[in-house]
Design a protein around this motif. Structure first.
Motif, PDB file in Angstrom:
ATOM      1  N   CYS A  13      42.014 -22.719  44.811  1.00  0.00           N
ATOM      2  CA  CYS A  13      40.339 -22.749  43.868  1.00  0.00           C
ATOM      3  C   CYS A  13      40.472 -24.131  43.238  1.00  0.00           C
ATOM      4  N   CYS A  80      37.614 -17.335  43.376  1.00  0.00           N
ATOM      5  CA  CYS A  80      38.510 -17.762  42.094  1.00  0.00           C
ATOM      6  C   CYS A  80      37.069 -16.585  41.118  1.00  0.00           C
ATOM      7  N   SER A 105      37.560 -26.485  50.318  1.00  0.00           N
ATOM      8  CA  SER A 105      38.653 -25.937  49.289  1.00  0.00           C
ATOM      9  C   SER A 105      40.493 -26.442  50.085  1.00  0.00           C
TER      10      SER A 105
END
Length: 144
Positions: A13, A80, A105
């Protein structure tokens, strides 16, 4: 480009609270233009990587949000809880053994390249794609 068989790549994240390792090879890499991906990302499409669940080793506990998908099944987005960074998606279709990783990501998203564009029926007129990529009105037929 693709994640070679047995190769490991890292990602996570935005804030670093959640990290993961993926072991290749991926099943597919596509650009998805569905309305759900547009709302979840705030842009015209997202690049997704199909993986078997056992190819992802996660460090940290994501939050989830579940809604109904275009195909009628449930779609769960994993992100997240601190920074909101999107990580991956699971759902009824294609099933529990598959997850859809957000290419953005990855620490180095250049390790993959899209092979197709899906849900072009929903693509905004201002979004552009590689003209050489195969395009599908909805979901691309895939082998399991």
């Amino acid at each position: 480009m693709a994640i070679g068989a047995g190769n490991k790549v890292e990602g996570g994240c935005l804030c670093g609270a959640i990290r993961y390792t993926v072991t290749g090879p991926e099943m597919f890499t596509s650009q998805c233009c569905c309305k759900d991906c547009q709302k979840a990302t705030g842009t015209g499409h997202t690049t997704i990587i199909g993986l078997r669940r056992d190819q992802l080793v996660l460090r940290g506990e994501p939050k989830t949000y579940t809604n109904g998908g275009d195909t009628g099944g449930k779609v769960t987005r994993h992100f997240c809880g601190e920074c909101g960074g999107r990580l991956y998606t699971t759902g009824d279709l294609p099933g529990d053994e598959v997850l859809i990783l957000q290419a953005g990501s990855l620490d180095d998203p250049n390790v993959v390249s899209p092979e197709s564009v899906i849900y072009v029926k929903d693509a905004p007129a201002w979004d552009f794609f590689d003209p050489d990529l195969p395009k599908f009105e909805a979901m691309q037929p895939r082998e399991r």
